[in-house]
Design an enzyme around this catalytic site. Sequence first.
Site, short mmCIF file in Angstrom:
data_model
loop_
_atom_site.label_atom_id
_atom_site.label_comp_id
_atom_site.label_asym_id
_atom_site.label_seq_id
_atom_site.Cartn_x
_atom_site.Cartn_y
_atom_site.Cartn_z
N LYS A 83 0.86 -1.19 0.00
CA LYS A 83 0.00 0.00 0.00
C LYS A 83 0.90 1.24 0.00
O LYS A 83 1.80 1.36 0.83
CB LYS A 83 -0.86 -0.04 1.26
CG LYS A 83 -2.20 0.66 1.15
CD LYS A 83 -3.03 0.30 2.38
CE LYS A 83 -4.31 1.09 2.45
NZ LYS A 83 -5.01 0.87 3.72
O1 G3P Z 1 -7.54 1.90 5.73
C1 G3P Z 1 -8.03 2.96 4.99
C2 G3P Z 1 -9.36 3.49 5.47
O2 G3P Z 1 -10.32 2.46 5.40
C3 G3P Z 1 -9.31 4.20 6.79
O3 G3P Z 1 -10.59 4.54 7.23
O4 G3P Z 1 -12.02 5.13 9.15
O5 G3P Z 1 -9.59 5.78 9.19
O6 G3P Z 1 -11.19 6.92 7.67
P1 G3P Z 1 -10.86 5.66 8.37
#
Ligand code: G3P
Length: 218
Positions: A83
């Site tokens: 990633k």
């Molecule tokens: O891992 C990427 C993403 O899904 C993170 O989500 O909840 O931290 O905005 P969030």
Amino acid sequence: MKFFVDTADINEIKDLASTGLLDGVTTNPSIIAKSGREFLPLIKEITEIVSGPVSAEVAATDYYTMRKEAEVLRKIADHVAVKVPLTPDGLKVCKELSDEGTMVNVTLCFSAGQALLAAKAGAAFISPFVGRLDDISYQGLDLISDILRIYENYPDYDTEVLVASIRNPMHIIESAKMGAHVMTSPPSVIRQLYNHPLTDKGLAGFMADWEKSGQSIL
Ligand code: G3P
């Protein structure tokens, strides 16, 4: 739609994998920090539970260090998706790794233009963050439909739209209606998909009536 879970919690991953409905796992530096576990052995353990793509994120932001970190990450297992952030250096790493046959998940995507760049860089996955756009009063789901519309115009792009930063079941349902290829969500949101009050009520009624019938299947 493929279902990935956005967690590094081994018990959650094992539990969801046991449903047979889990297609992959995504992690990020915040999720790893929260786990309290050492990064590389943790990713290795996840790859032994799940046979689909397991995203492991680089921790550097400059090209040379990201490239070196990517070498370490992709050696963990063939189904590790490296990633990288959606930056010029990140996309440079993406292009090189993709050309060498390694899956790359390009993260922190907040615009259709960024998604176009990631597809051109050969990303296996582009991760648009719907929840974080909603958080700043944009329609996160509009980004998903824009990216899908653009990618449909260019069938030679192999990049899958991985809807990320999911906050609720409607993010999943609306993305699926649009034809998004993959979603990654916290375990709790995946579990919410099972629930409907009429299912609970109907099941209680069936069980009560069956009890009254006095029969048994076994
Ligand atoms: O891992 C990427 C993403 O899904 C993170 O989500 O909840 O931290 O905005 P969030």
